[in-house]
Structures are given as structure tokens and as C-alpha cells.
Design an enzyme around this catalytic site. Structure first.
Site, PDB file in Angstrom:
ATOM      1  N   ASP A 111     -10.812   1.150  -4.026  1.00 17.54           N
ATOM      2  CA  ASP A 111     -11.114  -0.181  -3.509  1.00 17.54           C
ATOM      3  C   ASP A 111     -12.509  -0.618  -3.941  1.00 17.54           C
ATOM      4  OD1 ASP A 111      -8.720  -0.062  -2.173  1.00 17.54           O
ATOM      5  OD2 ASP A 111      -9.601   0.239  -0.185  1.00 17.54           O
TER       6      ASP A 111
ATOM      7  N   ASP B 186       0.833  -1.198   0.000  1.00 15.19           N
ATOM      8  CA  ASP B 186       0.000   0.000   0.000  1.00 15.19           C
ATOM      9  C   ASP B 186       0.873   1.256   0.000  1.00 15.19           C
ATOM     10  OD1 ASP B 186      -2.584   1.098  -0.042  1.00 15.19           O
ATOM     11  OD2 ASP B 186      -3.268  -0.316   1.476  1.00 15.19           O
TER      12      ASP B 186
END
Length: 290
Positions: A100, A38
Site C-alpha cells: 500500500d 482484497d
């Protein structure tokens, strides 16, 4: 395995910043096959250096690991800059370039639209060993109808996207299992050419995704898959000519319905296709050259 290029992860657990070499070696020693990285809490300059550095450290371990980056997402949507997909595709095996996925149908429709809108840029950097990632399948979450499940997996295999699940596997429905075990569907998604399907807007809510793939007839005529996706709440009658989108075998094609796995007819390369696509559903055909 998951980590972040910052000192902490997005959920405030320890990250890898300042420890890339140690973490890469640790992941290799643990036998990690897949690493998702990430990019929370760091600036653009760190992102553009850290992903390259961590990737180099992973390679130095000698253990093959899938390197999944969130690099372009943070550049574009957090820092409002244009991602360098040339660099990203050189240093990552796959990368997230949109938000997402969420456990509701409209979120999937937004992902589909993103890949339609960004096709020209994204497809140039996509292929074996370097994949655009639209995020996970949301099977096993009691979110999608059967037709919506067909749409998600159809678009993903047409994109040559990674197929990932993150769920309680005991909650995969019998129909979702059937889709995942449809080898003709998987063959389109895992085709060695790794072509990212091109979208063609046929109507406001209907997109035709076209993918050239193997097997070939000789060294000249490819197989083609056509996924006609309707994300409207109403059915739509669709009429199109496959010839416009690449079919050119003068001996014609045999046509398979990918979801039923039935061969439905033989056609010449210039014949039209007419189908009615139900609401929130997809019709998917593969044309094999005769």
C-alpha cells in the site's frame, strides 16, 4: 465499492466468500462501476480460485465494472510465491502487485523502485484492459511538495497506470489541480497503446523512463516521452541520446516540455539532450515526429 474474497474484509467487515454470485448481482444492481477486491485471511489456493470465480460472476451480471484485484500482492508478499500474471491479466482489469502507498515520500520511492526492478515481468502482462496498479495518487493529503507531486504523476502516466484519488477533494491544492488538468500529461497516461514505460538507470538516483506512444507520423514513426526522474536530495546533470531509446524519424522531432506545455525546440533524431534535474523532481519531454 470494496470487498474481500474471504468471509471478512481486512478491517473485519463482511466479505464475499461464499456469496460471490449474490454480491456480484447486488453490486450490479447498485450501479457499481469499480470494484476493489482484497485478499486478506485466505490461503494461496483460495486466492488462485476465488478471483477467477468472482470475476466470472461479475461478467455474468452483464454490467461493465472495473475489476481491481489484490491477487498478486498476497501471493508474493503474504504467501511468498510467484504470482501467475498470465492468469491474473486474463481475469482482472487491474491489480496491485506491491505494498500500500503511505503518506510519506519514501514510500513512493519504494513503489518507483519496485516497478523498475520488476519491469521485465510486469510489462509483459500490461496493456489495454489489463493494468499494473502502483496504488493511488496521494494528492490532497498535504504530503508532497510540488516537485514530488510532479514525480508521482509523471511516473504513473509513464507507466500507463490507473490514476486514482482517495482524499477530501477540497484539499487538492491549486498546483495538484493544474497537474490533473494538464491534458498533455493525461494524453501520455491515457495513450491508446497502453505501453508501460521502460526504466533506464542513468545514475544511482536518476532513472530515465521511456514511453512510445501516439500520435504517429504515417504508420512508422511514433512519438516518445522521456521522464528523467531524480529522487536524490541533490540536483543532477543528465546527458543522454534519445536515439538510443528509439527515436528514429530522419525528419527530426519537435520537443514539448510536458509540465510547462511549451514547445521548446526542434531536434534531429540523433541530437543529445542535456538537462539538470532538481532534487526530488522530474523533467519530462514529449518528442513528436516532424
Amino acid at each position: 465499492m470494496y470487498t474481500n474474497v474471504a468471509a471478512v474484509t481486512c478491517m473485519q467487515y463482511p466479505g464475499s466468500f461464499g456469496h460471490f454470485r449474490t454480491d456480484a448481482k447486488t453490486f450490479a444492481d447498485w450501479g457499481v462501476d469499480y470494484l476493489k477486491v482484497d485478499g486478506c485471511f485466505v490461503g494461496e489456493d483460495v486466492l488462485n480460485k476465488a478471483y477467477i470465480k468472482l470475476g466470472s460472476q461479475l461478467n455474468d451480471t452483464g454490467r461493465p465494472m472495473v475489476y481491481s484485484c489484490s491477487w498478486p500482492y498476497y501471493i508474493q508478499y503474504i504467501h511468498s510465491k510467484v504470482p501467475d500474471f498470465e492468469a491474473i491479466s486474463q481475469h482482472c482489469n487491474m491489480w496491485r502487485n506491491y505494498h500500500d502507498v503511505q503518506l510519506y515520500w519514501p514510500a513512493l520511492k519504494m513503489i518507483f523502485k519496485h516497478f523498475e526492478d520488476e519491469y521485465e515481468e510486469l510489462s509483459r502482462h500490461h496493456g489495454p484492459g489489463k493494468w499494473n496498479d502502483p496504488d493511488m495518487l496521494i494528492f490532497g493529503t498535504d504530503t508532497l511538495t510540488e516537485s514530488q507531486s510532479r514525480v508521482q504523476i509523471a511516473v504513473y502516466v509513464m507507466l500507463s497506470a490507473p490514476l486514482l484519488l482517495s482524499c477530501d477533494m477540497t484539499k487538492i491544492t491549486a498546483y495538484e489541480k493544474k497537474l490533473l488538468q494538464n491534458l498533455d500529461l493525461m494524453a501520455v497516461g491515457q495513450d491508446p497503446l497502453g505501453v508501460m514505460a521502460r526504466p533506464h538507470k542513468l545514475q544511482e538516483s536518476v532513472t530515465l523512463w521511456v514511453k512510445r506512444h501516439l500520435p504517429m507520423k504515417g504508420n512508422k514513426f511514433h512519438s516518445y516521452s522521456f521522464a528523467i526522474v531524480n529522487v536524490d536530495s541533490q540536483p543532477h546533470l543528465i546527458y543522454f541520446f534519445p536515439k538510443i531509446y528509439g527515436t528514429d524519424s530522419k525528419d527530426g522531432y519537435t520537443v514539448m516540455d510536458v509540465f510547462s506545455r511549451d514547445f521548446i525546440k526542434n531536434v534531429t533524431f540523433h541530437e543529445p539532450i542535456e538537462v539538470t534535474v532538481p532534487p526530488d523532481d522530474v523533467i519530462m519531454y514529449t518528442f513528436f515526429p516532424l
